[in-house]
Write a protein that holds these residues in place. Sequence first.
Motif, PDB file in Angstrom:
ATOM      1  N   VAL A   6      -9.313   2.151   2.656  1.00 52.69           N
ATOM      2  CA  VAL A   6      -8.413   3.299   2.568  1.00 52.69           C
ATOM      3  C   VAL A   6      -8.330   4.014   3.918  1.00 52.69           C
ATOM      4  O   VAL A   6      -7.248   4.399   4.367  1.00 52.69           O
ATOM      5  CB  VAL A   6      -8.882   4.273   1.464  1.00 52.69           C
ATOM      6  N   ARG A   7      -9.486   4.162   4.554  1.00 49.84           N
ATOM      7  CA  ARG A   7      -9.488   4.848   5.854  1.00 49.84           C
ATOM      8  C   ARG A   7      -8.617   4.115   6.861  1.00 49.84           C
ATOM      9  O   ARG A   7      -7.894   4.717   7.646  1.00 49.84           O
ATOM     10  CB  ARG A   7     -10.928   4.937   6.384  1.00 49.84           C
ATOM     11  N   ILE A   8      -8.638   2.773   6.812  1.00 47.45           N
ATOM     12  CA  ILE A   8      -7.892   1.986   7.802  1.00 47.45           C
ATOM     13  C   ILE A   8      -6.417   1.866   7.427  1.00 47.45           C
ATOM     14  O   ILE A   8      -5.521   2.093   8.230  1.00 47.45           O
ATOM     15  CB  ILE A   8      -8.517   0.578   7.951  1.00 47.45           C
ATOM     16  N   PHE A   9      -6.157   1.526   6.117  1.00 48.29           N
ATOM     17  CA  PHE A   9      -4.779   1.209   5.721  1.00 48.29           C
ATOM     18  C   PHE A   9      -4.110   2.320   4.922  1.00 48.29           C
ATOM     19  O   PHE A   9      -2.936   2.232   4.601  1.00 48.29           O
ATOM     20  CB  PHE A   9      -4.750  -0.085   4.900  1.00 48.29           C
ATOM     21  N   GLY A  10      -4.873   3.322   4.527  1.00 46.20           N
ATOM     22  CA  GLY A  10      -4.289   4.434   3.768  1.00 46.20           C
ATOM     23  C   GLY A  10      -4.168   4.160   2.287  1.00 46.20           C
ATOM     24  O   GLY A  10      -3.806   5.027   1.509  1.00 46.20           O
ATOM     25  N   THR A  11      -4.458   2.930   1.858  1.00 48.20           N
ATOM     26  CA  THR A  11      -4.426   2.585   0.437  1.00 48.20           C
ATOM     27  C   THR A  11      -5.371   1.428   0.193  1.00 48.20           C
ATOM     28  O   THR A  11      -5.619   0.615   1.090  1.00 48.20           O
ATOM     29  CB  THR A  11      -3.008   2.188  -0.027  1.00 48.20           C
ATOM     30  N   ALA A  12      -5.878   1.350  -1.024  1.00 47.70           N
ATOM     31  CA  ALA A  12      -6.742   0.221  -1.367  1.00 47.70           C
ATOM     32  C   ALA A  12      -5.989  -0.818  -2.189  1.00 47.70           C
ATOM     33  O   ALA A  12      -6.575  -1.714  -2.777  1.00 47.70           O
ATOM     34  CB  ALA A  12      -7.967   0.709  -2.124  1.00 47.70           C
ATOM     35  N   GLY A  13      -4.673  -0.659  -2.250  1.00 52.53           N
ATOM     36  CA  GLY A  13      -3.874  -1.671  -2.947  1.00 52.53           C
ATOM     37  C   GLY A  13      -3.880  -1.532  -4.445  1.00 52.53           C
ATOM     38  O   GLY A  13      -3.735  -2.503  -5.164  1.00 52.53           O
ATOM     39  N   GLY A  14      -4.020  -0.317  -4.923  1.00 49.23           N
ATOM     40  CA  GLY A  14      -4.075  -0.101  -6.378  1.00 49.23           C
ATOM     41  C   GLY A  14      -2.721  -0.249  -7.042  1.00 49.23           C
ATOM     42  O   GLY A  14      -1.685  -0.074  -6.420  1.00 49.23           O
ATOM     43  N   THR A  15      -2.732  -0.601  -8.316  1.00 50.09           N
ATOM     44  CA  THR A  15      -1.496  -0.662  -9.084  1.00 50.09           C
ATOM     45  C   THR A  15      -1.718   0.082 -10.388  1.00 50.09           C
ATOM     46  O   THR A  15      -2.793   0.031 -10.964  1.00 50.09           O
ATOM     47  CB  THR A  15      -1.128  -2.115  -9.445  1.00 50.09           C
ATOM     48  N   ARG A  16      -0.700   0.766 -10.845  1.00 49.81           N
ATOM     49  CA  ARG A  16      -0.780   1.404 -12.155  1.00 49.81           C
ATOM     50  C   ARG A  16      -0.293   0.415 -13.199  1.00 49.81           C
ATOM     51  O   ARG A  16       0.614  -0.363 -12.939  1.00 49.81           O
ATOM     52  CB  ARG A  16       0.087   2.667 -12.184  1.00 49.81           C
ATOM     53  N   SER A  17      -0.893   0.457 -14.341  1.00 48.06           N
ATOM     54  CA  SER A  17      -0.557  -0.533 -15.355  1.00 48.06           C
ATOM     55  C   SER A  17      -0.285   0.156 -16.680  1.00 48.06           C
ATOM     56  O   SER A  17      -0.905   1.158 -17.005  1.00 48.06           O
ATOM     57  CB  SER A  17      -1.726  -1.494 -15.550  1.00 48.06           C
TER      58      SER A  17
END
Lengths: 439, 439
Positions: free
Chosen positions: A417-428
């Motif tokens: 998250v610190r590097i890319f701003g997101t951890a690639g989460g998805t809502r389901s």
Amino acid sequence: MNESTPGVPRATEGTRLDPWFDSYAARAHQMRASEIRALFAVASRPEVVSLAGGMPYIGGLPLGDLGEMMSRIVSERGEVALQYGSGQGDPALREHITHVMALEGISAHPDDVVVTTGSQQALDLVTNIFIDPGDVIVAEAPSYVGALGVFRAREAEVVHVPMDTDGLIPSALEETLTSLRDAGRRVKFLYTVPNYHNPAGVTLSLERRPQVVEICARFGVLILEDNPYGLLGFDREPLPALRSLSPEGVVYLGSFSKTFAPGYRVGWAVAPHAVREKLVLASEAAILSPSNISQMAISTYLDHFDWQGQIKAFREQYRERRDAMISSLQEFIPEATWNVPDGGFYVWVKLPEGLDAKAMLPRAVTARVAYVAGTAFFTDGSGADYMRLSYCYPTPERIREGVRRLAGVVEAELETVRIFGTAGGTRSEIVDFPSPDLA
Amino acid sequence: MNESTPGVPRATEGTRLDPWFDSYAARAHQMRASEIRALFAVASRPEVVSLAGGMPYIGGLPLGDLGEMMSRIVSERGEVALQYGSGQGDPALREHITHVMALEGISAHPDDVVVTTGSQQALDLVTNIFIDPGDVIVAEAPSYVGALGVFRAREAEVVHVPMDTDGLIPSALEETLTSLRDAGRRVKFLYTVPNYHNPAGVTLSLERRPQVVEICARFGVLILEDNPYGLLGFDREPLPALRSLSPEGVVYLGSFSKTFAPGYRVGWAVAPHAVREKLVLASEAAILSPSNISQMAISTYLDHFDWQGQIKAFREQYRERRDAMISSLQEFIPEATWNVPDGGFYVWVKLPEGLDAKAMLPRAVTARVAYVAGTAFFTDGSGADYMRLSYCYPTPERIREGVRRLAGVVEAELETVRIFGTAGGTRSEIVDFPSPDLA
């Protein structure tokens, strides 16, 4: 034998693999195994620390004595134990159940009790007799995944009502029921786990109990009180059940799965008279009769063993595990937040900003630790920033090791998250079907 | 507190007695206990000879050894036996089940098997995943009352197809499916009990089996093969199951209730792969998982006991009882007609002209003998001139005494018919809900 034409996409292949695809009932098309199942197959390997399941710790039961008890039941009363029984359940066990419920202030007659194949079956039967497709069920946010699965299978719409550390918030319940009434929606019942909530770990306060009962009565909404953990408080006597405040307004569900052993699959419902009659008919259509040998085992256990002492022992064991879980969280994942449950099986953990528990799960299983992502406990796609951690089954040492492994995964996610701003989460929006792993 | 106005009829009193009357699902309003239930409460008194129930004779089981077996399961493997299990069922038991089914020519993989809480639950699950309200199920005339109860609970319409002494009549099946297709009706499955039919006592002949399979395949209709009695033939080896002729076209239901003991509540379904997946999801919603201890008891019994020898002993006992029933009918009620079943539990008796089995039942119970009136086995109100007599549970002496008592009732009824021209029969469209008494 391959009749496909080269170059022509086989668009309907998915359905053609199932020759009965077109025959299913509408509701069956809603039934699908989520990807979580495949994960749990991996998570059940011994090298994985599972903080996911709701399996009680039954290692402390006196197995030798229980074996002797089973032997006597079959050799001395086998012609009853191995035969069909009554659809409503064994009268002797129903009498015992009234005494168990008296600990929570419930005054009931054995005639009011319907014995079921675990309280899950009672949940299914109540939903069966009350829910037409499109009806609304009001339930806590979050709610037990197994209940949401039943409600979905019966094509109900679930509307969540928020909780805080004192459980369901009465003013929020009233607002929700008002707006549903104003929208012309039919609310059939409130589904609530008032004690040591699964997954949230909170308990409905003494003050709020009559308020919830009064609000539901005013709106003509039945209460479905699901109470598997009520006797498993660490620090206090059981609170009065909602059923004790309103016998005509509440269907109460109980279970021996957490206070004794789930392998017998014995639970029960207590319902107003006319509802109880329909529950019996629905149960006979579903299974004819609950297992006689299982019911006699429970009755004999309650008669001849110190079952209240055993519950006290369970409470001590679970308290020790709760402590191990909380101290491990404090030590290893201080970036997260959580409640400190004073009973039951579960800690409800909010992940640090930017993390998605569902997206993180495969990585956690790779790191040999499993949990249930918060999305499983909502029907509206929320909960991705939460996870449910169970402390009921693993030893304190395993709990500590599991949280340590989890901390490594969380740390790596936070780095991403610190590097890319997101951890690639998805809502389901997929609600998982209930599974024994999630009980 | 009585708020009724004197002189104003309380027209809605029936509904006002149930505060939740307006909350029920549409299907729940169909659920009602018939007057037969009250009768069965009386009929279960020891002085009444019950020729009504389908309770197997389990007195011949080695109860001492089975008690010892249960003791070992709990003391040596209690941490598994008393815990939650897999939703699909224990893999070891599913493997055993494939060997049991091999006796009827079925080749199946353990992955194809779903263990259920009695085969009644399998019946409910299959109906759950295939039936939308108003769908048609084709079934034999007559059909198992417990299946009709499930079909009604799921709001299916049942269309009966006649049988003769060789079972379901293929040409009649074809005609029925043709006219339903021409009427634009959606037929979801054929429900059939091919062996030692409940209640008709007949068996689908070897010649007709491929014909039934072919007709259903041609019309795209799934076959639901319910086979609790297949191994209980008196004079011959088991016939090949319909499932053995068409693995993709048949869902097969089996049970240990009649070949071992119903008290464990263990049955199963074998289904095409995609159907099996949905059955597991539906079962997990209904009960989470079947009982581990019950499943381990069945597995251990199959492993360590001479279960095929026990079935042979059962067959001898049931043959002796069948003989007692038939000879008593010949001696005491020669005015009636019946089939002579060569397996299973039931004789299907046609009463002399003018008699109504349902109207006669209260008088029979007064004369201390009970049976099930034929109307229970039809959804169209027919069957009043038939009754089902079970020979599975009472001893040959009790069977003889029961038929003797029944003869007195029939004689009195015939006398009434001679004098008044009718015995006061009524046709009924109420299908009784399944009850353990009627299994």
